[in-house]
Design a protein around this motif. Structure first.
Motif, mmCIF file in Angstrom:
data_model
loop_
_atom_site.group_PDB
_atom_site.id
_atom_site.type_symbol
_atom_site.label_atom_id
_atom_site.label_comp_id
_atom_site.label_asym_id
_atom_site.label_seq_id
_atom_site.Cartn_x
_atom_site.Cartn_y
_atom_site.Cartn_z
ATOM 1 N N ALA A 14 34.764 28.785 52.230
ATOM 2 C CA ALA A 14 35.614 29.900 51.797
ATOM 3 C C ALA A 14 37.053 29.402 51.678
ATOM 4 N N PHE A 15 37.826 30.145 50.898
ATOM 5 C CA PHE A 15 39.209 29.784 50.605
ATOM 6 C C PHE A 15 40.097 31.000 50.822
ATOM 7 N N ALA A 16 41.330 30.755 51.334
ATOM 8 C CA ALA A 16 42.217 31.883 51.635
ATOM 9 C C ALA A 16 43.672 31.538 51.301
ATOM 10 N N LYS A 40 32.375 26.975 39.987
ATOM 11 C CA LYS A 40 31.286 27.664 40.660
ATOM 12 C C LYS A 40 31.830 28.905 41.383
ATOM 13 N N PRO A 41 30.998 29.912 41.583
ATOM 14 C CA PRO A 41 31.438 31.063 42.386
ATOM 15 C C PRO A 41 31.781 30.615 43.809
ATOM 16 N N VAL A 42 32.846 31.174 44.360
ATOM 17 C CA VAL A 42 33.257 30.848 45.720
ATOM 18 C C VAL A 42 33.659 32.117 46.455
ATOM 19 N N ALA A 43 33.676 32.034 47.766
ATOM 20 C CA ALA A 43 34.212 33.123 48.581
ATOM 21 C C ALA A 43 35.723 32.937 48.676
ATOM 22 N N LEU A 44 36.471 33.926 48.220
ATOM 23 C CA LEU A 44 37.920 33.786 48.162
ATOM 24 C C LEU A 44 38.605 35.047 48.661
ATOM 25 N N LEU A 45 39.552 34.865 49.575
ATOM 26 C CA LEU A 45 40.413 35.920 50.086
ATOM 27 C C LEU A 45 41.842 35.583 49.713
ATOM 28 N N ASP A 46 42.517 36.495 49.027
ATOM 29 C CA ASP A 46 43.904 36.270 48.631
ATOM 30 C C ASP A 46 44.808 37.272 49.349
ATOM 31 N N ILE A 47 45.945 36.781 49.879
ATOM 32 C CA ILE A 47 46.931 37.631 50.552
ATOM 33 C C ILE A 47 48.273 37.427 49.863
ATOM 34 N N HIS A 48 48.936 38.541 49.487
ATOM 35 C CA HIS A 48 50.205 38.401 48.757
ATOM 36 C C HIS A 48 51.053 39.652 48.962
ATOM 37 N N GLY A 49 52.349 39.473 49.082
ATOM 38 C CA GLY A 49 53.281 40.581 49.209
ATOM 39 C C GLY A 49 53.747 41.084 47.854
ATOM 40 N N THR A 50 53.817 42.405 47.698
ATOM 41 C CA THR A 50 54.256 42.963 46.411
ATOM 42 C C THR A 50 55.750 42.800 46.194
ATOM 43 N N GLY A 51 56.493 42.470 47.270
ATOM 44 C CA GLY A 51 57.933 42.253 47.153
ATOM 45 C C GLY A 51 58.318 40.786 47.168
ATOM 46 N N ARG A 107 34.330 35.426 37.749
ATOM 47 C CA ARG A 107 33.546 34.196 37.911
ATOM 48 C C ARG A 107 32.391 34.409 38.869
ATOM 49 N N ASP A 108 32.628 35.230 39.900
ATOM 50 C CA ASP A 108 31.585 35.509 40.884
ATOM 51 C C ASP A 108 30.623 36.603 40.428
ATOM 52 N N LYS A 109 30.864 37.131 39.214
ATOM 53 C CA LYS A 109 30.015 38.160 38.630
ATOM 54 C C LYS A 109 29.950 39.419 39.507
ATOM 55 N N CYS A 110 31.113 39.784 40.060
ATOM 56 C CA CYS A 110 31.219 41.004 40.858
ATOM 57 C C CYS A 110 31.395 42.213 39.944
ATOM 58 N N CYS A 134 28.544 41.065 44.084
ATOM 59 C CA CYS A 134 28.756 39.768 43.452
ATOM 60 C C CYS A 134 27.454 38.973 43.430
ATOM 61 N N ALA A 135 27.244 38.220 42.372
ATOM 62 C CA ALA A 135 26.064 37.368 42.289
ATOM 63 C C ALA A 135 26.143 36.241 43.307
ATOM 64 N N ALA A 136 27.353 35.792 43.607
ATOM 65 C CA ALA A 136 27.577 34.744 44.597
ATOM 66 C C ALA A 136 29.025 34.839 45.055
ATOM 67 N N GLY A 137 29.262 34.439 46.274
ATOM 68 C CA GLY A 137 30.619 34.481 46.792
ATOM 69 C C GLY A 137 31.060 35.893 47.138
#
Length: 333
Positions: free
Chosen positions: A195-197, A215-226, A253-256, A277-280
């Motif tokens: 997984a990637f974050a 390839k499909p991957v497990a991904l968590l993204d964190i970001h501030g709107t400011g 890409r993960d076909k969610c 999702c099909a994967a990830g």
């Protein structure tokens, strides 16, 4: 794929109220243990669980090491968790600092070394393209000719050979330019990380090369709107995408399902969860008004507002703990 509501029900998330800890921690991990097993004590069980790879480094401590990658000598900080020697298959997290920062600095503000995992903090290279500051492949200011993907592969090979880590539970995170490089790893090294974050990620075109066929991957993204350094709405002049569009591309890409479910945490955190999702798994955590920072930290990590509604390391630990590689490269011994 589980929705975040289903995950929360399974993991029994608790709110943490001290230090840099925040919401969404995963107490399913025993203190000093691994996500899939509590520490064993005594007799044959203890022997079976103990680490058999000798190291002079003390448990609960960090040390600096060198590694040869190609023709270059590279460096990294390695943190071993408390009771490291008592277990044979620790999760491994690799954390990449931002432009002009260091492995020591991201260890200092991220809180990652408080997790029950081995954590590596590599140092980027310095070059004219980076303004004589350490930086990573995947940005227009990256050191010329640097191959940080190979460096990462060499680093994983060494750590999996020399330390008691589980190749199926190896994870990548980073901040800013380091987060952009994490995206490049997601596109090129899906066979090495579960997984990637990325956090406050700088997703330049150089960080997304080859992603269309990734390839499909497990991904968590964190970001501030400011975030004024890497704007949440994107920056066409620097060819930076809008963050929501960036995450939606991974969901595609993960076909969610294209439309994510949403929920609020406190007054300033919104979680977007793409399901079926099909994967990830794909998840995005948006911090309302959050700056170019590591959420939850009490130490300087960049400019702008720092929320304490969540702590980034706890959010990603919960996410990491849900994912592992089915057939990882590398093997435990």
């Amino acid at each position: 794929m589980k929705t975040i509501r289903q995950r929360l029900a399974v993991l029994t998330v608790s709110l943490m109220t001290t230090g840099a800890l925040g919401a969404m921690a995963a107490p399913a991990v025993a203190a000093g243990g691994s996500p899939d097993a509590s520490p064993e004590t005594g007799g044959a069980q203890a022997a079976a669980q103990s680490c058999t790879k000798a190291t002079d480094q003390e448990s609960g401590a960090s040390a600096k090491y060198e590694i040869t990658s190609g023709d270059d000598t590279r460096t990294y900080i390695l943190h071993l968790p408390k009771n490291y020697e008592q277990h044979r298959n620790w999760p491994l997290i690799v954390a990449y600092h931002g432009r002009g920062s260091t492995g020591t600095e991201i260890e200092g503000f991220s809180g990652l070394s408080s997790l029950p995992a081995v954590v590596a903090y590599p140092n980027g290279e310095i070059g004219t393209g980076s303004g004589y500051r350490q930086a990573w492949q995947g940005a227009p200011y990256a050191p010329p000719g640097v191959d940080d993907v190979k460096f990462t592969s060499d680093l994983l090979d060494q750590l999996q050979s020399d330390y008691c880590v589980d190749p199926s539970r190896t994870y990548a995170t980073g901040k800013s330019n380091g987060a952009g490089f994490v995206n490049l790893l997601a596109c090129r090294m899906a066979d090495r990380f579960a997984a990637f974050a990325p956090t406050s990620g700088a997703f330049y075109p150089q960080a997304t090369e080859g992603c269309d066929s990734a390839k499909p991957v497990a991904l968590l993204d964190i970001h501030g709107t400011g975030d004024s350094t890497i704007p949440y709405a994107g920056d066409p002049d620097r060819k930076l995408p809008a963050i929501r569009s960036y995450v939606a591309d991974w969901a595609a890409r993960d076909k969610c399902d294209p439309n994510p479910s949403t929920r609020r945490i406190g007054t300033d955190v919104t979680v977007y969860d793409w399901t079926n999702c099909a994967a990830g798994d794909v998840e995005h955590v948006a911090v309302t008004g959050g700056g170019h920072v590591w959420p939850g930290t009490n130490t300087y990590s960049g400019g702008g507002h720092v929320t304490h509604t969540i702590a980034a390391q706890d959010v990603m630990w919960r996410f990491f703990s849900e994912h592992r590689l089915a057939a990882p490269r590398g093997a435990m011994s």
